[in-house]
Scaffold this active site. Structure first.
Site, PDB file in Angstrom:
ATOM      1  N   CYS A 181      19.147  81.030  16.027  1.00 39.98           N
ATOM      2  CA  CYS A 181      20.102  81.914  15.355  1.00 39.98           C
ATOM      3  C   CYS A 181      19.331  82.923  14.507  1.00 39.98           C
ATOM      4  CB  CYS A 181      21.030  81.122  14.432  1.00 39.98           C
ATOM      5  SG  CYS A 181      22.432  80.409  15.259  1.00 39.98           S
ATOM      6  N   HIS A 182      19.834  84.140  14.483  1.00 41.83           N
ATOM      7  CA  HIS A 182      19.211  85.176  13.661  1.00 41.83           C
ATOM      8  C   HIS A 182      19.596  84.980  12.196  1.00 41.83           C
ATOM      9  CE1 HIS A 182      19.274  87.043  17.656  1.00 41.83           C
ATOM     10  NE2 HIS A 182      18.199  87.686  17.245  1.00 41.83           N
ATOM     11  N   MET A 235      28.527  81.540  14.757  1.00 39.31           N
ATOM     12  CA  MET A 235      27.831  80.302  14.377  1.00 39.31           C
ATOM     13  C   MET A 235      27.925  80.060  12.876  1.00 39.31           C
ATOM     14  SD  MET A 235      27.095  79.013  17.187  1.00 39.31           S
ATOM     15  CE  MET A 235      26.379  77.568  16.443  1.00 39.31           C
ATOM     16  N   GLU A 236      27.907  81.123  12.088  1.00 41.80           N
ATOM     17  CA  GLU A 236      28.023  80.971  10.637  1.00 41.80           C
ATOM     18  C   GLU A 236      29.404  80.444  10.248  1.00 41.80           C
ATOM     19  OE1 GLU A 236      24.480  83.315  11.410  1.00 41.80           O
ATOM     20  OE2 GLU A 236      26.492  83.391  12.262  1.00 41.80           O
ATOM     21  N   ASP A 285      32.302  62.929   3.254  1.00 39.01           N
ATOM     22  CA  ASP A 285      31.343  62.267   2.368  1.00 39.01           C
ATOM     23  C   ASP A 285      31.974  61.867   1.037  1.00 39.01           C
ATOM     24  OD1 ASP A 285      28.672  61.412   1.490  1.00 39.01           O
ATOM     25  OD2 ASP A 285      28.820  63.126   0.128  1.00 39.01           O
TER      26      ASP A 285
END
Length: 181
Positions: free
Chosen positions: A100-101, A137-138, A152
């Site tokens: 990924c960039h 993707m972000e 969590d």
């Protein structure tokens, strides 16, 4: 104890013949002609405004959702912590996903809505950049990490929590144009 043979039985069906396609299948952009993984060269692409929106769900028991909404979770503010974790994750996507960039993101929002019908939380991330490559993707990373943070923070109360439905909802900008799920 005798073991059964691990040999595969021959198939009784004839292999199907693939029909020739008139359209070429799209190439995987992160694979070179020789089959090696590579980072895509975006240096010739125009810098345009690009937006991606992703969504996911964290499904839990109603009592666990009530605990989150009331603000009485043992670890503290579940939704606020998950929101910050999602934003931080979007900014670090290139450190987490190979090839990924690294991008100078102009906007990241993570919204988390409790949903009594699930019951659980709907997590939605919106990421914006002006650059030569998209931010799908972000957005997906922001949603994934926000969902994991919710898990969590409540796992001590309920181990059966499920994360599901993480997907790209919309993307705008760039050569491929507008996409909406």
């Amino acid at each position: 104890m005798a073991r059964k043979s691990s040999k595969a039985k021959p198939s009784k069906t004839k292999p199907s013949k693939a029909k020739p396609s008139n359209t070429a299948s799209p190439a995987l952009t992160h694979i070179s002609a020789s089959g090696e993984a590579r980072m895509v060269d975006v240096s010739d692409k125009a810098a345009t405004e690009r937006l991606a929106i992703a969504e996911g769900r964290v499904v839990m028991e109603k009592a666990t959702l009530d605990l989150i909404v009331s603000g009485n979770a043992k670890k503290g503010d579940v939704l606020g912590t998950a929101r910050i974790a999602g934003i931080m994750a979007a900014k670090r996507t290139s450190d987490l996903i190979p090839l990924c960039h690294p991008l100078a993101l102009s906007k990241v929002t993570v919204d988390i809505e409790p949903d009594a019908k699930l019951p659980g939380c709907v997590v939605r991330a919106s990421v914006k950049v002006t650059g030569p490559t998209g931010v799908e993707m972000e957005a997906l990373t922001a949603v994934s990490v926000a969902c994991l943070t919710i898990y969590d923070m409540i796992k001590a109360v309920e181990r059966g929590v499920r994360i599901e439905g993480i997907q790209l909802i919309e993307k705008r900008g760039g050569k491929s144009g507008h996409y909406r799920a």
